[in-house]
Each structure stands twice: as structure tokens, then as C-alpha cells.
Design a protein around this motif. Structure first.
Motif, PDB file in Angstrom:
ATOM      1  N   VAL A  29      46.788  49.055  32.859  1.00 14.81           N
ATOM      2  CA  VAL A  29      45.721  48.091  33.132  1.00 14.81           C
ATOM      3  C   VAL A  29      44.825  48.646  34.235  1.00 14.81           C
ATOM      4  CG1 VAL A  29      45.201  45.756  33.908  1.00 14.81           C
ATOM      5  CG2 VAL A  29      47.185  46.163  32.439  1.00 14.81           C
ATOM      6  N   LEU A  55      44.005  48.760  28.982  1.00 15.81           N
ATOM      7  CA  LEU A  55      43.480  47.384  29.023  1.00 15.81           C
ATOM      8  C   LEU A  55      42.594  47.280  30.264  1.00 15.81           C
ATOM      9  CD1 LEU A  55      46.871  45.615  28.250  1.00 15.81           C
ATOM     10  CD2 LEU A  55      45.005  46.052  26.654  1.00 15.81           C
ATOM     11  N   ALA A  56      41.302  47.130  30.010  1.00 18.23           N
ATOM     12  CA  ALA A  56      40.338  47.191  31.108  1.00 18.23           C
ATOM     13  C   ALA A  56      39.698  45.841  31.380  1.00 18.23           C
ATOM     14  CB  ALA A  56      39.254  48.217  30.781  1.00 18.23           C
ATOM     15  N   VAL A  57      39.392  45.607  32.640  1.00 19.69           N
ATOM     16  CA  VAL A  57      38.541  44.480  33.033  1.00 19.69           C
ATOM     17  C   VAL A  57      37.349  45.078  33.761  1.00 19.69           C
ATOM     18  CG1 VAL A  57      38.324  42.345  34.329  1.00 19.69           C
ATOM     19  CG2 VAL A  57      40.518  42.945  33.297  1.00 19.69           C
ATOM     20  N   LEU A  68      36.056  41.479  40.881  1.00 20.59           N
ATOM     21  CA  LEU A  68      37.347  42.159  40.772  1.00 20.59           C
ATOM     22  C   LEU A  68      38.072  42.320  42.095  1.00 20.59           C
ATOM     23  CD1 LEU A  68      36.706  44.809  38.029  1.00 20.59           C
ATOM     24  CD2 LEU A  68      37.731  42.554  37.874  1.00 20.59           C
ATOM     25  N   VAL A  69      37.358  42.526  43.169  1.00 20.74           N
ATOM     26  CA  VAL A  69      38.037  42.684  44.457  1.00 20.74           C
ATOM     27  C   VAL A  69      38.818  41.421  44.785  1.00 20.74           C
ATOM     28  CG1 VAL A  69      37.656  42.860  46.943  1.00 20.74           C
ATOM     29  CG2 VAL A  69      36.444  44.364  45.397  1.00 20.74           C
ATOM     30  N   ARG A  71      39.828  39.267  42.674  1.00 17.27           N
ATOM     31  CA  ARG A  71      40.916  39.129  41.707  1.00 17.27           C
ATOM     32  C   ARG A  71      42.113  39.947  42.172  1.00 17.27           C
ATOM     33  NH1 ARG A  71      40.291  39.245  35.161  1.00 17.27           N
ATOM     34  NH2 ARG A  71      42.508  39.334  34.661  1.00 17.27           N
ATOM     35  N   LEU A  73      42.838  40.879  45.228  1.00 20.51           N
ATOM     36  CA  LEU A  73      43.430  40.265  46.423  1.00 20.51           C
ATOM     37  C   LEU A  73      44.241  39.034  46.046  1.00 20.51           C
ATOM     38  CD1 LEU A  73      40.428  40.612  48.901  1.00 20.51           C
ATOM     39  CD2 LEU A  73      42.595  41.856  48.989  1.00 20.51           C
ATOM     40  N   ALA A  74      43.700  38.221  45.134  1.00 21.47           N
ATOM     41  CA  ALA A  74      44.407  37.004  44.738  1.00 21.47           C
ATOM     42  C   ALA A  74      45.706  37.322  44.009  1.00 21.47           C
ATOM     43  CB  ALA A  74      43.509  36.144  43.852  1.00 21.47           C
ATOM     44  N   GLU A  75      45.736  38.476  43.323  1.00 24.66           N
ATOM     45  CA  GLU A  75      46.926  38.825  42.540  1.00 24.66           C
ATOM     46  C   GLU A  75      47.929  39.652  43.329  1.00 24.66           C
ATOM     47  OE1 GLU A  75      45.326  40.850  39.135  1.00 24.66           O
ATOM     48  OE2 GLU A  75      44.933  39.003  38.039  1.00 24.66           O
ATOM     49  N   ARG A  78      51.578  39.364  42.903  1.00 26.40           N
ATOM     50  CA  ARG A  78      52.113  39.694  41.565  1.00 26.40           C
ATOM     51  C   ARG A  78      51.012  40.443  40.807  1.00 26.40           C
ATOM     52  NH1 ARG A  78      53.044  36.079  36.958  1.00 26.40           N
ATOM     53  NH2 ARG A  78      54.669  37.040  35.706  1.00 26.40           N
ATOM     54  N   PRO A  79      50.832  41.723  41.169  1.00 26.01           N
ATOM     55  CA  PRO A  79      49.682  42.458  40.616  1.00 26.01           C
ATOM     56  C   PRO A  79      49.756  42.580  39.104  1.00 26.01           C
ATOM     57  CG  PRO A  79      50.703  43.658  42.430  1.00 26.01           C
ATOM     58  CD  PRO A  79      51.625  42.544  42.077  1.00 26.01           C
ATOM     59  N   GLN A  80      48.567  42.515  38.489  1.00 22.72           N
ATOM     60  CA  GLN A  80      48.470  42.700  37.049  1.00 22.72           C
ATOM     61  C   GLN A  80      47.866  44.074  36.737  1.00 22.72           C
ATOM     62  OE1 GLN A  80      49.570  40.018  34.902  1.00 22.72           O
ATOM     63  NE2 GLN A  80      50.332  39.458  36.918  1.00 22.72           N
TER      64      GLN A  80
END
Lengths: 339, 224, 539
Positions: A29, A55-57, A68-69, A71, A73-75, A78-80
Motif C-alpha cells: 500500500v 494499492l495506491a491512494v 494524506l499527511v 490520514r 497521522l490519524a492511522e 494502526r497504519p494501513q
């Protein structure tokens, strides 16, 4: 039970068994702020070569770098994502500061300048875009065009025909922080205060600056080389000018791409392999050919037509020094431009 | 038999709408309730129908409690039909569909037969496929009456059903209501502000006065 | 049997409370997650509290935003109402087509409207220059107001049409028998349509208040831009939320004030349409009505011509569509699921918003309900995304996080207030006697729900579903944070092309958004019609 229900249950069990037996395709990812039109072919090529599903965002400029930054930090718990590939470096340093990146020294980084590597190994920079002045050659004789940032304040230019992207966001913000690092806080604050007072047009993004210069609505404006060369390749009557190239002058800011492994990545092995791939000379050459990178880190055999030449003088400030001025720049620029 | 015992209801603590209403309604009998606008007549009917909960008092049906403070047997289980002040026909359904709505648990042949009976009884055979907005005022009232009668209720509640009808139509409609109630052997609680109308409906007439249901002393035409 | 009934009656308030709690969770959940984060950081950063007080520079920005939002909302609803009046009075089948055309650009993101108008201004300036006339400068406050109002006009027209279409023609003709058209308009039509008009004004106001894209394009600084600048620079959701709190308070005041002004208006829902009203209005008003219609026509023609002219031809258009096929699929499913979810949750929320103490018409718990339901309207989209990540990125939610469910939830979290308010306005219009009559014949609650309650709420349901669908099509900020890796939506792809400068693809994808909306509206109407036929067959 009726036969129909038995059949259904049997089918469901069979499907479940088949699904369990089917080998999972390896995947990785990546979150990237590089424009999708440039990044997607690179990632698809990696898929074809390795059989690993990417799998790209992709980020969008309209989200004003709140995408994305935040996102990542929020993850963090539990990094995705496995890999972060940015078209600039500020977001990457921010992520490192917050502990969102993992140290990884890619072997591909050995062919890159030392200054391209984070001392702690959390990110690697390569290839870049330069901040340039895009000039409409139907409106301005190229030889008369501004040559320094300070020339933007020259009263001979109609300020309503001079454009910059909003200095609170994106690479314009990065450039503003670089000016703070290069000139010092007071001088930089004065410069931007004068710029705002002149009435220079503040636009929604580099692409808007590009479009308005190309259409002739602006005489010239500050933008990135990828945007500028896009206009050149479309046949617009425009030319690029690297500012502050003279002796003792500030130099041109080159904003490199950065690649990093995400801390706690779910697929670390695949992530490292993708980082290696992105940092390879072949990928850099492809990104130069596609028009994303205009200032390569490595010497390349083939160079595209745009830009016709590379800047002679880069800004003599490090990425860390620029990053350190962001807070002050933001405070001042908010007061100057946002009222 | 329906019995109301000390029924009280208020929407605002300072202003009770119903105070201590009590009466017995034997099976097949009729009761008319008179009173000016705002006297609580409609609220009383709504309490009997189970559309509202009493604050105090009890309603009994055949010896079983069907309403008490904080609880009421669901309206459709009380065996009552209600004719509102306005026809309140569902605008997206035809006359036939409006009437058949209350016959959901019936077998199809029985429901079809009942529908035909009601259409004939109320003179709506030719209008069964019309929508409410295509009916005249009188036709809409008759359709509403047919709907209320459809599930053979043991008790009919009428809330000023002749409002806005002309004199001839009123007479016709009143006759229809009374004959329908008689044919169904249903009890009838009939609310009106017209004394003449009340007298036609029943010899037993109660009056709403400041939220109290008052019956004239025995010998003067009806007792509680 | 009475014992069972007692248990059910005791259960009913609990079920009702559970339903309202679910709505409260859906509306307030993201906000509470963010507030928790902000409050947790306050001991270390007590100065953050000052962000919630708009003073000095920020006060000026907030005033700017309020003026822009107020101007856009009033202009939008005024012109929208005039245009809707024209469209509503038009007889014949052509009128239906025109009504559909007026709404076609509902899902187009405001920044695309802005680009279309900028291109149009450029074309006009070329013409003016050739005639030796001065250019039109599309910059600043006036340009922002114009573009914002044009972008919101389809929404305004749509809501006004819903408000007008559910009026009882008998009530209007009764007025016409007694007074001239202008008086009927002012004293009958406007008050009866007031719930929907008030809802629409509130929506337009709040959508403008939190938008930064259009003002940014025309060089106008707004409070929303300050929030984004702060979030962009600090990446601290807590700071951004505290900055956004004034918008939240303003949103509540606007909508709470609106609902106080909405009188309980009950009249029969007209199911079968009568011929359109031939109301005579004074000449000056007819001119204004036609001007309104003209504006709506302009709002359709300018973006259409600009976009259609930029697609690069049919072959290029098809190539753009084909390249975006997985985004089309994702976008359609996300928008459909969000619309369905919002309609269901909106129903529960609307019951709460519209419920009354019987007889008095006073709303039970209404202020609290309005506060809860309107909360998401003032929270910037990326913060909704951040909150959903904080909530769902846990082992307990397993594969749900990282699936297409997340963008559906993001859209539902953002747009539930629209569905709730539209449905509440619809509920308030239904004659309660119709529901009482159903209770008397209610052999089964589900039957009554599907055969009585649902049809009576149908106009509101369709409006709510279509509005949420359209808004989801253009949603960007929250979707970006929760879209599963490897997947994308039409709007994300469109903005990527926009930045790249691929104007042909942008034009093609923008037109595709409108096609999706038309398809959804057609499917929704077909579903309602089939369901109606099914009910008729069963009776």
C-alpha cells in the motif's frame, strides 16, 4: 431441511473453502502526493514486473495538503500504508517529526547525494521540481522579465498581472519558508508584506497560475517546473525563468521528491522493495521523461526538451533549515495574506 | 359495554381538557355529546379510540381495561370505527383501497364481498376507483364512513361528521350514519355542537361544560 | 393480550430512544471524537482555547464569510424561488423536461462551476477586446458571490420545486377566488411552502460558510480558508476543530432560528397532480419570475457549453469515460449507499425533529435535536475523515476499515443533516389525522408503515435521497481520507486531472457526474412508481 437449503449451504461451504485455499496475492500500500498521471504508470510497471499488487491512494491539490499527511497521522496507531511518496519534503519531515516513519537505508540511496538522505534514515530525497517564474512571452519581452524575487515588487509591473499561488499552501508555502531561511525572518516578512501591499494576485494554486499566464491574463507568475513545462509542451507562449541566479543571490529552490517507509507498515518487506524501486535510477529517468521531475539528482543520458536548461544556482539552505522556518512563515503569512 | 370511569386529560397543567368524565355505553346504544368548540369533545373521542392516553381514570370494554394512565390498548384492537371531522382519506389510495385497508386479515373473497356491501350501502359503487381529490365533499364523507364501518366495529365514534355539509346532504348523511350503525348493531358516540342533530341521534345527550361531561338529571332525557 | 400490549407500549419509548440515540451517534460521533482529541491536548496547549474565539483578524474573516454565505443563500433562494415558480406554473410535458434540466448540474463541485464561469468570462473578454470594449474582471467578492450562487442554484431550485409541488391546488385556488395572484403568493403560497424554503436557505448558508474552494479561486479570504490553512500547516485536528467551533455555533443558531419560524403547516399531500396553476401575477413580478428562469437557464447553458466544448470530441469523451470505469462504479455505489443510509437515518432524525407534544404543537426536545442533527454541517470535511479513522481504524472493526464502506459512511456522516431536515419539513406537512386513521386500522405496524407512512413521506424521501446522492458525487475532503487504497472516485480522479491540466478529461468527467445524477433520479422515480403499482396489485 429442504434440499434447496442444503444445496445453498453446501455451495457456501465450498466457496469458503475455495477462498481459503486460493493463495493471496502479495500487495503493498502506497500513499502518494505525486500527481496520479505521473505516479500511476510507475506503480503499474512495478506491478507487472514483480507481480505484487500496488494499492495506491493519491492526494489532490484541492485538499490543500490536509489529505494524506493527516490520514497517515490519524492511522499511526494502526497504519494501513507501507510507503509514503511525496512530491515535496515538508510533509515528509512533518511525518518524521511525529514518529510516523521507519528508518530504512535503501541500497539505491548510495547513488544519490548525501544531502538527499535523512541523517536518521527515515526518508530519502530524489529528483525534483524547481520554483520558477513562468512568463508570457507575448506580454513580456523575455530579456526584460524579472530576474530576482525582489523584482516582483518593481513598480513597472502591473501587480494585477502578477500572480502567485496562495503562500499558505503547497510548494508556494515551502518557497516562502525557504525565503525566510535564506533572507532571515525580518527581511522575508517585509518582502511578503510589500508583495501583498502591491496587490499582486494571490491565486488558488500553481496550476491556476500556469493557466492564467498561458492565457495571457497574467504577465508572469511563480509556479513549479512541472506546471511550467506542461504549458510549454502544450504550445503556450510562455518561458521559464530561474530567479536569483546572480552572484550572491538567493538561488532557486529545488523541491525534491521524498520516499519513506511508514512506521509499523503492515507489509514492511514489500514496502522496502517498493522504496528501492522508486529510488532506482530507472524510475528517476522515467519520471524525468514523463515530465514530473525536471531537476534530476543523477546525471542522465537523455534530458527532455523542457526545461531547456537547469538552474545554475540552488538555494543554499538545507531542507531542515527550511522546515524550521515553516512555523514563523505561517504565522506571518496568515497575518499578511489572510484578512 | 363501554365504560368510562373518572377520565381526566390535560395538555397543559393549568388547563385540563377533560375532567372526571364518566358514563356507561351499553352495546348497541347511542350517546350524543354536545358542546361548543374547544370544550374537549374531540379529545374525549380520541381517548375512547385509544389515540391518546388518559392522565387519570379508566376505560373499560366488556369488563376489560383498555385505557388507563400510561397505557392504552392499540386503537386497531379496540373494535372501534372513527369518523373524523375531515374525511382524512389517504390521498394516494382510491376509494376501494381506502376501504379495504381495514380488511387486511380477511380472506380475499370475504373482503371483496364486504367491500361490495359497503360500496352499495354508501352509494359509492361507481366511485370505487376514484382518488380522494376526485370526490365531492359528500362523497368523501361517505367513503370515510365506509372505511370506518369496514371491519365491523362494535362501536362507532363520530366527531362532528356533518361539518361543512349543506342541509340536504346533512340529512342524507345522518340517515346513512344511523342506519349503518343500526345495521352493524354498533354502539354510537356522536359528538356535535348542534342540539337538533344530537336529538336525532339519541335521546341520551351529554354536555361538555368546562371539561366536564354533564348529563341532565334522569327524567329530563338521559342519564350517565 | 393486554399484558402483551403493556409490554409493547413500555418497549416503544425505549425503541424510540434507541433510534434517536443512533442518530445522535451518527451526527455527533465524529464531532465527539475530535473534541475528545482537542480536550486531551488542552492541558499541554491551553492557548488552543483562544482559537475558538474569533477575534481580530479572524473576526474580520468570519464577518466576510457570513456576508458571503448570507448573500449566496438569500440570492440563491430568491432566484431559485422565482425560477421554481416559473417552472411549476408551466403546463405540459415539456415543463417536466425543463424542471429536470434545471437540476442537472446539482452534483457538479462548486470549483468546476467556477472554472466554467472563468472560461466563459475569458471568452467574453476576447469578444469585448475585439470590439474595443473594456474587459470584465471576474475576481473578488462579487465574482465569488456570483459563482457561489450559480453553483448552489440547482439545489435552491430543487428545494423550492419540492416545496411548491406539495401544495394543495385547492388551497391555492381558494385563495385565487378571493384575492389577486400577488396576495395569494404572499399570504398562501409562501407560508405553506415556508418549511422547505427555510430548510433550503439554511442549507445554502451553511454550504457556503464552510466552502473555501470558490472564494480561494477568486482571491477572497474567508474563515473556512483560515481553518484549512491552520490544518494544513499544523496537521492538528484539535486546533482545526476549535477554529471551526464558531461555524458550528452559527450553524446551530441559523437552523434553530429557522425552525422556530417554521409554523406547523399541515395540509393534504396531493398525490395525483392537477393541471398547473394559472395564477396571474403583476407584470413586474412576471418579469422577475422570467429573469429567475433566465438565470437558471444561464446556470445550465454556461457550464454545459464550456464543458461540452472542452471534451475534445466524442472519441476523447468515451476514452475518458472508459478510463474512469472503476471510479464510475465506485462513485455510483458509494452515492447510492450514502443516500439510502441517510434516508433511513434521516427518517429517525426527522421523527425527533418533528415530534410534538400532542395537541400543543410544541416540539419535544426540539432545540437539542436540532443542535445534534445540524452539528456535522459545520465540521470541515477532512475533520470528518480524521474522526472516522480514529473511530473505525481498530481491530474490532476488522475489514470494515479499508473497505468501500468507509467513504459511504463519510458521505453519510456529512450529509445526514440534509436528509433529516428535508424529511422533517415533509413530516410537518402531513395531516396527523391521516396517521390517526391508519392507527385505527393498523393490523400490522409494518403494513401501516409501508402503505401509509412511506407514501405520505414520499416527496421528502425522494428529495432527501437525490440531494444526498448529488452531494456525495462531489464529495472530496472526507473521501480522500478514507478511500480504500487501490480505489478511487470520479471526483478524486477529476481533481487529479484538474491539477494536471487535463481539461478535456475534467470536462468529460464533470459531464459524467451529471449523467450519474440523472440516472439516479430516474431510478429513484422508477422505484417509487413500481412500488406504487405493487401496492395497487396487492390491494
Amino acid at each position: 431441511m429442504r434440499p434447496t437449503l442444503q444445496t445453498v449451504l453446501a455451495a457456501v461451504c465450498l466457496l469458503a473453502l475455495l477462498a481459503a485455499c486460493t493463495p493471496a496475492v502479495p500487495s503493498v500500500v502506497i500513499y502518494t502526493s505525486v500527481d496520479q498521471v505521473y505516479a500511476e504508470p510507475i506503480l503499474k510497471q512495478y506491478e507487472e514486473q514483480t507481480g505484487v499488487r500496488v494499492l495506491a491512494v493519491y492526494d489532490v491539490e484541492a485538499a490543500k495538503t490536509t489529505g494524506l499527511v493527516n490520514r497517515l497521522l490519524a492511522e499511526m496507531d494502526r497504519p494501513q500504508a507501507d510507503v509514503f511518496w511525496s512530491g515535496e519534503f515538508v510533509q515528509t519531515l512533518l511525518l518524521k517529526e511525529n514518529g510516523a516513519l521507519a528508518a530504512y537505508a535503501s541500497p539505491q540511496a548510495d547513488s544519490l547525494p548525501v544531502a538527499s538522505r535523512d541523517p536518521d534514515g527515515c526518508w530519502t530525497a530524489f529528483g525534483g521540481r524547481a520554483r520558477v517564474l513562468l512568463v508570457n512571452t507575448n506580454r513580456v519581452v523575455l530579456a526584460d522579465a524579472p530576474r530576482r524575487m525582489a523584482d516582483l515588487l518593481d513598480p513597472r509591473w502591473n501587480p494585477s498581472r502578477v500572480g502567485i499561488a496562495n503562500p499558505l499552501f503547497g510548494t508556494t508555502y515551502t518557497q516562502a519558508a525557504a525565503v525566510y531561511a535564506a533572507l532571515g525572518d525580518e527581511a522575508a516578512q517585509q518582502f511578503f508584506t510589500d508583495l501583498q501591499a502591491r496587490g499582486v494576485r494571490v491565486l488558488d494554486g500553481n496550476s491556476v497560475v500556469r493557466d492564467l499566464v498561458a492565457s495571457g491574463e497574467l504577465d508572469f507568475g511563480l509556479t513549479d517546473t512541472d506546471d511550467a513545462c506542461g504549458a510549454v509542451e502544450k504550445g503556450a507562449p510562455v518561458a521559464l525563468v530561474y530567479l536569483d541566479q546572480g552572484e550572491g543571490e538567493m538561488g532557486t529552490l529545488v523541491i525534491p521528491n521524498t520516499v519513506a517507509l511508514v512506521a509499523g507498515a503492515p507489509h514492511p518487506e514489500q514496502g522496502r522493495a517498493l522504496v528501492d524501486y522508486l529510488l532506482s535510477p530507472e524510475v528517476e529517468a522515467e519520471l524525468v521523461a514523463s515530465g514530473w521531475i525536471q531537476i534530476p539528482s543523477r546525471a542522465l543520458a537523455d534530458r527532455p526538451a523542457c526545461p531547456a536548461e537547469l538552474p545554475q544556482r540552488g538555494m543554499l539552505v538545507t531542507l531542515a533549515e527550511i522546515y524550521a522556518r515553516l512555523e514563523r512563515a505561517k504565522t506571518d503569512l496568515t497575518d499578511i495574506f489572510l484578512h | 359495554m363501554i365504560r368510562l370511569d373518572g377520565l381526566c386529560k390535560s395538555y397543559d397543567r393549568k388547563l385540563p381538557v377533560i375532567r372526571d368524565a364518566s358514563f356507561d355505553l351499553p352495546d348497541g346504544s347511542a350517546l350524543a355529546i354536545l358542546g361548543p368548540s374547544g370544550s374537549g369533545k374531540t379529545t374525549l373521542l380520541r381517548l375512547i379510540a385509544g389515540l391518546e392516553l388518559p392522565d387519570d381514570g379508566t376505560i373499560w370494554r366488556d369488563g376489560e381495561v383498555i385505557s388507563e394512565p400510561g397505557w392504552a390498548l392499540a386503537p386497531h384492537r379496540r373494535g372501534m370505527g372513527f369518523l373524523f371531522q375531515s374525511p382524512a382519506l389517504w390521498p394516494h389510495m382510491t376509494v376501494a383501497q381506502n376501504i379495504r385497508f381495514g380488511l387486511a386479515g380477511w380472506a380475499r373473497p370475504a373482503a371483496r364481498q364486504r367491500l361490495e356491501e359497503l360500496l352499495a350501502q354508501t352509494g359509492l359503487e361507481a366511485l370505487s376507483d376514484r382518488f380522494p381529490h376526485q370526490l365531492s365533499g359528500g362523497e368523501a364523507r361517505r367513503a370515510a364512513l365506509a372505511r370506518a364501518l369496514a371491519p365491523r366495529p362494535a362501536c362507532l365514534l363520530m366527531d362532528e361528521p356533518l361539518t361543512h355539509l349543506d342541509a340536504d346532504l346533512k340529512q342524507e348523511m345522518l340517515a346513512l350514519i344511523l342506519s349503518s350503525a343500526a345495521a352493524a348493531r354498533a354502539s354510537l358516540v356522536y359528538v356535535t355542537h348542534d342540539p337538533a342533530e344530537a336529538e336525532v341521534v339519541s335521546a341520551r345527550v351529554g354536555r361538555m361544560e368546562a371539561g366536564r361531561l354533564v348529563f341532565p338529571p334522569a327524567g329530563e332525557g338521559g342519564a350517565g | 393480550m393486554p399484558a402483551l400490549r403493556r409490554r409493547w407500549n413500555a418497549l416503544e419509548p425505549i425503541l424510540r430512544l434507541a433510534g434517536f440515540s443512533l442518530v445522535g451517534l451518527a451526527c455527533l460521533g465524529p464531532l465527539l471524537v475530535l473534541l475528545y482529541g482537542a480536550l486531551a491536548a488542552l492541558p499541554q496547549h491551553p492557548d488552543w482555547l483562544l482559537l475558538a474565539l474569533p477575534t481580530g483578524r479572524r473576526a474580520g474573516l468570519l464577518v466576510n464569510s457570513l456576508e458571503l454565505a448570507g448573500g449566496s443563500a438569500l440570492a440563491g433562494m430568491t432566484v431559485g424561488f422565482l425560477a421554481a415558480l416559473a417552472l411549476w406554473r408551466m403546463p405540459g410535458r415539456a415543463a417536466r423536461l425543463l424542471r429536470g434540466m434545471a437540476l442537472i448540474f446539482l452534483p457538479l463541485p462548486p470549483s468546476i462551476h467556477a472554472l466554467a464561469w472563468m472560461a466563459a468570462a475569458q471568452g467574453l473578454n476576447t469578444l469585448l477586446a475585439s470590439l474595443g470594449m473594456p474587459e470584465i474582471r471576474l475576481m473578488g467578492w462579487a465574482a465569488t458571490l456570483w459563482v457561489q450562487f450559480m453553483a448552489l442554484l440547482p439545489l435552491a431550485v430543487g428545494i423550492c420545486l419540492v416545496g411548491l409541488h406539495t401544495l394543495d391546488p385547492d388551497a391555492l385556488e381558494a385563495g385565487e377566488m378571493l384575492a389577486p395572484g400577488l396576495q395569494v403568493l404572499g399570504q398562501v403560497i409562501l407560508p405553506l411552502a415556508a418549511p422547505m424554503l427555510a430548510a433550503g436557505t439554511g442549507f445554502l448558508f451553511l454550504l457556503t460558510l464552510v466552502d473555501h474552494s470558490v472564494p480561494g479561486l477568486f482571491g477572497v479570504n474567508t474563515y473556512a480558508l483560515d481553518i484549512y490553512a491552520e490544518f494544513s500547516a499544523s496537521s492538528q485536528p484539535g486546533r482545526a476543530l476549535l477554529l471551526a467551533l464558531p461555524c458550528l455555533v452559527i450553524g446551530f443558531i441559523v437552523l434553530a432560528g429557522m425552525q422556530k419560524g417554521i409554523r406547523r403547516v399541515t395540509q393534504p399531500v396531493v398525490w395525483a397532480r392537477k393541471p398547473a396553476l394559472q395564477m396571474k401575477l403583476p407584470a413586474w413580478l412576471e418579469i422577475l419570475v422570467n429573469l429567475g428562469l433566465g438565470m437558471v437557464t444561464l446556470q445550465v447553458v454556461v457550464p454545459f457549453l464550456t464543458l461540452a466544448g472542452s471534451t475534445g470530441g466524442v472519441v476523447r469523451l468515451w476514452a475518458s469515460v472508459w478510463a474512469a470505469r472503476s471510479e464510475i462504479r465506485n462513485t455510483f455505489w458509494i452515492a447510492t449507499a450514502a443516500a439510502l443510509l441517510c434516508v433511513v437515518m434521516g427518517w429517525l432524525a426527522a421523527l425527533w425533529l418533528a415530534c410534538t407534544r400532542q395537541g400543543t404543537g410544541k416540539a419535544r426536545g426540539a432545540p437539542a435535536a436540532w443542535l445534534v442533527v445540524t452539528a456535522p454541517l459545520a465540521v470541515p470535511a477532512p475533520l470528518i475523515g480524521v474522526a472516522l479513522i480514529a473511530w473505525f481504524n481498530r481491530p474490532a472493526f476488522g475489514p470494515a476499515y479499508g473497505s468501500i464502506l468507509m467513504p459511504m459512511l463519510a458521505a453519510a456522516a456529512r450529509f445526514l443533516p440534509f436528509a433529516a431536515i428535508l424529511l422533517a419539513a415533509q413530516f410537518r406537512r402531513v395531516d396527523p389525522l391521516l396517521l390517526d386513521a391508519a392507527r385505527l386500522h393498523n393490523t400490522h405496524p409494518l403494513r401501516t408503515f409501508f402503505r401509509i407512512r412511506l407514501p405520505l413521506a414520499a416527496p421528502g424521501l425522494l428529495a432527501a435521497g437525490v440531494v444526498v446522492f448529488a452531494l456525495t458525487l462531489g464529495e472530496l475532503g472526507a473521501t480522500l481520507l478514507v478511500i480504500p487504497p487501490g480505489q478511487s472516485t470520479l471526483t478524486l480522479r477529476l481533481y487529479n486531472y484538474l491539477h494536471y491540466g487535463a481539461s478535456e478529461e475534467v470536462a468529460g468527467l464533470s459531464l459524467l457526474l451529471t449523467v450519474l445524477l440523472v440516472a439516479a433520479f430516474g431510478l429513484g422515480t422508477l422505484a417509487l412508481s413500481l412500488w406504487g403499482q405493487l401496492q395497487e396489485a396487492q390491494s
